[in-house]
Enzyme design. Structure first.
Site, short mmCIF file in Angstrom:
data_model
loop_
_atom_site.label_atom_id
_atom_site.label_comp_id
_atom_site.label_asym_id
_atom_site.label_seq_id
_atom_site.Cartn_x
_atom_site.Cartn_y
_atom_site.Cartn_z
N CYS A 75 13.62 -35.69 -53.02
CA CYS A 75 14.21 -34.70 -52.12
C CYS A 75 15.40 -33.93 -52.70
CB CYS A 75 14.63 -35.39 -50.83
SG CYS A 75 15.15 -34.19 -49.58
N CYS A 130 15.87 -40.63 -51.00
CA CYS A 130 14.46 -40.30 -51.25
C CYS A 130 14.36 -39.59 -52.61
CB CYS A 130 13.93 -39.41 -50.13
SG CYS A 130 14.34 -40.05 -48.50
N CYS A 155 22.42 -35.37 -47.71
CA CYS A 155 21.82 -36.44 -46.92
C CYS A 155 22.15 -37.78 -47.57
CB CYS A 155 20.31 -36.23 -46.85
SG CYS A 155 19.49 -37.51 -45.89
N CYS A 203 9.37 -28.88 -32.27
CA CYS A 203 9.25 -30.07 -33.11
C CYS A 203 10.60 -30.26 -33.81
CB CYS A 203 8.14 -29.86 -34.14
SG CYS A 203 7.99 -31.23 -35.30
N CYS A 246 4.29 -36.48 -35.10
CA CYS A 246 3.88 -35.79 -36.32
C CYS A 246 4.27 -36.74 -37.45
CB CYS A 246 4.61 -34.45 -36.45
SG CYS A 246 4.38 -33.65 -38.03
N ARG A 288 -2.19 -31.17 -41.56
CA ARG A 288 -1.41 -30.00 -41.98
C ARG A 288 -1.18 -29.93 -43.48
NH1 ARG A 288 3.49 -30.16 -39.07
NH2 ARG A 288 2.22 -29.35 -37.40
N CYS A 327 9.57 -25.85 -35.91
CA CYS A 327 9.99 -27.19 -36.33
C CYS A 327 11.38 -27.13 -36.97
CB CYS A 327 8.95 -27.72 -37.32
SG CYS A 327 9.32 -29.37 -37.88
N1 SAM Z 1 15.37 -36.08 -43.10
C1 SAM Z 1 14.21 -36.23 -42.33
C2 SAM Z 1 13.29 -37.30 -42.81
O1 SAM Z 1 13.24 -37.58 -43.99
O2 SAM Z 1 12.56 -37.84 -41.98
C3 SAM Z 1 13.43 -34.96 -42.18
C4 SAM Z 1 13.32 -33.96 -43.27
S1 SAM Z 1 12.37 -34.47 -44.67
C5 SAM Z 1 12.73 -33.16 -45.76
C6 SAM Z 1 10.71 -34.28 -44.14
C7 SAM Z 1 9.62 -34.59 -45.14
O3 SAM Z 1 9.52 -33.58 -46.12
C8 SAM Z 1 9.72 -35.85 -45.95
O4 SAM Z 1 9.35 -36.98 -45.23
C9 SAM Z 1 8.74 -35.58 -47.06
O5 SAM Z 1 7.44 -35.99 -46.69
C10 SAM Z 1 8.77 -34.06 -47.20
N2 SAM Z 1 9.41 -33.63 -48.45
C11 SAM Z 1 10.72 -33.61 -48.72
N3 SAM Z 1 10.94 -33.17 -49.99
C12 SAM Z 1 9.72 -32.92 -50.52
C13 SAM Z 1 9.28 -32.46 -51.79
N4 SAM Z 1 10.12 -32.19 -52.77
N5 SAM Z 1 7.95 -32.31 -51.99
C14 SAM Z 1 7.08 -32.59 -50.99
N6 SAM Z 1 7.45 -33.03 -49.78
C15 SAM Z 1 8.75 -33.20 -49.54
C1 DTB Z 2 6.75 -32.38 -43.49
O1 DTB Z 2 5.99 -33.36 -43.60
N1 DTB Z 2 6.90 -31.44 -44.40
C2 DTB Z 2 7.91 -30.49 -43.98
C3 DTB Z 2 8.24 -30.96 -42.55
N2 DTB Z 2 7.51 -32.16 -42.44
C4 DTB Z 2 9.63 -31.12 -42.12
C5 DTB Z 2 9.05 -30.44 -44.94
C6 DTB Z 2 8.62 -30.09 -46.33
C7 DTB Z 2 9.83 -30.02 -47.16
C8 DTB Z 2 9.53 -29.61 -48.54
C9 DTB Z 2 10.71 -29.59 -49.40
C10 DTB Z 2 11.80 -28.63 -49.01
O2 DTB Z 2 11.53 -27.46 -48.68
O3 DTB Z 2 12.95 -29.02 -49.13
FE1 SF4 Z 3 17.30 -37.05 -46.36
FE2 SF4 Z 3 15.55 -35.69 -47.82
FE3 SF4 Z 3 15.16 -38.28 -47.37
FE4 SF4 Z 3 14.88 -36.51 -45.32
S1 SF4 Z 3 13.63 -36.63 -47.16
S2 SF4 Z 3 15.96 -38.49 -45.31
S3 SF4 Z 3 16.49 -35.01 -45.91
S4 SF4 Z 3 16.88 -37.38 -48.54
#
Ligand code: SAM
Ligand code: DTB
Ligand code: SF4
Length: 330
Positions: free
Chosen positions: A60, A57, A53, A128, A188, A260, A97
């Site tokens: 992530c 973030c 990506c 979703c 959401c 959630r 989702c």
């Molecule tokens: N890329 C899209 C975005 O960021 O909107 C969607 C996928 S992203 C993985 C969705 C959400 O997962 C993020 O906004 C964050 O709140 C959560 N998330 C991602 N990595 C995480 C982590 N290591 N621990 C907890 N929550 C995480």
């Molecule tokens: C959200 O707030 N949490 C979910 C969903 N929306 C997409 C994602 C959690 C991702 C947790 C880290 C991972 O599994 O990579």
């Molecule tokens: Fe990309 Fe992860 Fe950020 Fe979603 S949370 S925009 S997948 S780097």
């Protein structure tokens, strides 16, 4: 407590700092005014495009800016997604989702995601997606294809945001949320706690959600899952009681929203999760995996639900599904 979207910081602060039992009692009382006390909405998550990506973030596993050791994958074939959706339905999920590690979907991705929405919806599941930023036309087309919810998190406070993400702004997030709302889809939107933010940031973050013109219908509260290789890998763990307080406050100020338990459940005991349900959480992700990290599997959740007397909400059949069923019965 009635529905409000004029919450102020000191009011939310006061809710947060009450004695825990008072806070839990208030949250649970409000919860019971709006929801069936022992019902939990269950969703299944699937990563339809994993890794690489362009966003940075700091939490992530999928950001191309850090080396988390994650293997990137190309777009998952629609057929495979549909098989996963069928399995989710069979295991009792009511919502499916689909998440993609994109900054935003490109036009070339639209036919792919639109077809997926139509097919998942036709199974009778709520749909979703979380695909990053959308423009107005993309939001409209997703809605028209049958997408019920769009997930787009604010993640933290406006003030703390630049410490976590530099490749987009808080206002970028709000603009997409506005397109989603205007299109007619449900929102959401939630965030992550345990990013190193302080309570004032958590208050400001919840206030942003609770002062939107209409509250998000779903509010995921993720607890940071530390990922080796990311800048937040070694951040100090948030105290679980503070996470519980965050859930309770979210329930009180957004009384009609589904709250959630999202990422981080794997690290929590049954009793900690029970406290979160007491605080008004009424939704979770089931399955062995979230997007890239492990999750409490269905077996574990079934045992937890049985122990606590919780019941998974049934999928609501959509119109297409109802007419298919009616034809089968005729
Ligand atoms: N890329 C899209 C975005 O960021 O909107 C969607 C996928 S992203 C993985 C969705 C959400 O997962 C993020 O906004 C964050 O709140 C959560 N998330 C991602 N990595 C995480 C982590 N290591 N621990 C907890 N929550 C995480
Ligand atoms: C959200 O707030 N949490 C979910 C969903 N929306 C997409 C994602 C959690 C991702 C947790 C880290 C991972 O599994 O990579
Ligand atoms: Fe990309 Fe992860 Fe950020 Fe979603 S949370 S925009 S997948 S780097």
């Amino acid at each position: 407590m009635s529905y409000r979207n004029d919450w102020r910081h000191p009011e939310i602060q006061e809710l947060y700092q009450q004695p825990l039992m008072d806070l839990l009692f208030q949250a649970q009382s409000i919860h019971r005014e709006h929801f069936q006390a022992n019902h939990i909405q269950v969703s299944t998550l699937l990563s339809i495009k994993t890794g690489k990506c362009p966003e940075d973030c700091k939490y992530c596993s999928q950001s191309a800016h850090y080396d988390s050791g994650l293997e990137a994958e190309k777009r998952m074939a629609v057929e495979k997604v549909i098989n996963e959706a069928k399995a989710a339905l069979a295991s009792g999920s009511s919502r499916f989702c689909m998440g993609a590690a994109w900054r935003n979907p490109h036009e070339r991705d639209m036919p792919y995601v639109l077809e997926m929405v139509r097919e998942v919806k036709a199974l009778g599941l709520e749909t979703c997606m979380t695909l990053g930023m959308l423009n107005q036309s993309q939001a409209e087309r997703l809605h028209k294809a049958g997408l019920d919810y769009y997930n787009h998190n604010l993640d933290t406070s406006r003030e703390y945001y630049p410490n976590v993400i530099s490749t987009r702004s808080y206002d970028d997030r709000l603009i997409t949320l506005d397109y989603v709302r205007q299109s007619g889809m449900k929102i959401c939107s939630g965030g992550i706690v345990g990013l190193g933010e302080n309570r004032d940031d958590r208050i400001a973050f919840l206030m942003e959600l609770a002062t939107l013109p209409i509250h998000p219908e779903s509010v995921p509260i993720n607890l940071l899952v530390p990922i080796q290789g990311t800048p937040l890998a070694d951040v100090e763990k948030l105290d679980v009681i503070e996470w519980i307080r965050t859930i309770a406050v979210a329930r009180i100020i957004m009384p009609k929203s589904y709250i959630r338990l999202s990422a981080g459940r794997e690290s929590l005991s049954d009793s900690e999760q029970a406290l979160a349900f007491m605080a008004g959480a009424n939704s979770l992700f089931s399955g062995e995996k979230l997007l890239t990290t492990p999750n409490a599997g269905e077996g574990k959740d079934q045992i937890l639900f049985a122990k606590l007397g919780l019941v998974a909400e049934k999928p609501k059949p959509n119109a297409a599904q109802l007419s298919t069923n009616a034809m089968e019965m005729a």
